[in-house]
Design an enzyme around this catalytic site. Structure first.
Site, PDB file in Angstrom:
ATOM      1  CB  SER A  42      -0.849  -0.015   1.280  1.00  0.00           C
ATOM      2  OG  SER A  42      -1.460   1.239   1.503  1.00  0.00           O
TER       3      SER A  42
ATOM      4  CE1 TYR B 248      -4.451  -1.921   5.083  1.00  0.00           C
ATOM      5  CE2 TYR B 248      -3.172   0.061   4.655  1.00  0.00           C
ATOM      6  CZ  TYR B 248      -3.901  -1.014   4.191  1.00  0.00           C
ATOM      7  OH  TYR B 248      -4.071  -1.192   2.830  1.00  0.00           O
TER       8      TYR B 248
END
Ligand code: NAD
Length: 261
Positions: free
Chosen positions: A143, A156
């Site tokens: 990401s 995350y």
């Protein structure tokens, strides 16, 4: 077709980016094992559809990526059903947003397990076969959050930074074995998950649909456009090609310029 006779496992591929990657690999001729949660009938329709549409073999394994033993068993199952595991795409991921002092420890553990540790388990299980055949592709859906942080996404961001580090380490260990390991790092991707968040955000922030998209979702994405799942899938297919044999240990951004800022 460039990936005929290759066999791929794509984690978290019952939806979104993972499903697009599985379908794109199948389109290039690879047999695929899909994985993830969802409606049993819908998953079977998708699996059968991949076989019919692309003329490959498609399998489903419902392993829970938070459970190491199930992850390991899935790679064994893929090897038994397809003959080998040549491509592993670690894509399963979940998100939870909270200030650090209120972050539930069980959510932290789940995010680290699913978004990071599952990749350790698939890789360690698949690498012996890849090394022996001197060909393999490991692709990790990271990401923009593997490169930069945002507030309230501690688990995350930590997991995705960890995944980037794991990728580099594995790339170095496998560099002389014809096996590459890379991260694809998307910015905001237009998935059903993202789309379904719009109505609630409109209500919560008293915004129009356009405001939610442009100010909340695309605020940090300089192109002001979503990445598409097919764009991410095309990059994954490219990384599986012989043209990409010298790309390893890379973290490839596909984020509309987000991490350039
Ligand atoms: P999604 O929710 O559409 O897909 C997630 C997939 O993971 C689903 O198939 C789900 O069933 C599966 N999954 C979740 N928990 C699982 C578990 N315990 N075991 C097995 N499967 C599990 O999400 P997406 O947007 O397609 O995201 C896919 C990946 O891309 C994730 O790793 C995510 O972090 C990453 N990513 C997404 C975006 C985005 O904007 N959508 C941006 C950057 C990175």
């Amino acid at each position: 077709m460039s990936l005929a006779k290759r066999h791929a496992v794509v984690t978290g591929s019952t939806s979104g980016i993972g499903l697009a990657i599985a379908r794109a690999l199948a389109k290039e001729g690879a047999d695929v094992m899909i994985n993830g949660f969802g409606d049993v009938k819908a998953i079977e329709t998708e699996r059968a559809g991949i076989e019919k549409e692309f003329g490959v073999k498609a399998f489903y394994n419902g392993a829970d990526m938070s459970k190491g033993a199930e992850v390991e068993a899935m790679i064994a199952d893929a090897g038994a059903k397809m003959g080998s595991v040549d491509i592993v795409v670690n894509n399963a991921g979940i998100q939870f947003v909270s200030p650090i002092e209120e972050f539930p420890p069980e959510k932290w553990d789940a995010i680290i397990a699913i978004n990071l540790t599952s990749a350790f388990h698939t890789i360690r299980a698949a690498v012996p076969g890849m090394k022996a055949q001197k060909w393999g592709r490991i692709i990790n859906t990271a990401s923009a959050h593997s490169l930069v942080a945002s507030p309230f996404k501690s688990a995350y961001v930590a997991a995705k930074h960890g995944l980037a580090g794991l990728t580099k380490t594995v790339a170095l260990e496998l560099a002389t074995f014809g096996v590459t390991a890379n991260c694809i790092s998307p910015g905001y991707v237009w998935t059903p998950l993202v789309e379904s968040q719009i109505p609630d955000t409109m209500k919560a922030r008293h915004m129009t649909r356009e405001q939610v998209i442009n100010e909340v979702m695309l605020g940090g994405q300089p192109t002001k456009q979503f990445v598409t799942v097919d764009q991410v899938a095309s990059l994954a297919v490219y990384l599986c090609s012989d043209s990409a044999s010298q790309i390893t240990g890379a973290n490839l951004s596909i984020d509309g310029g987000w991490t350039a800022e």
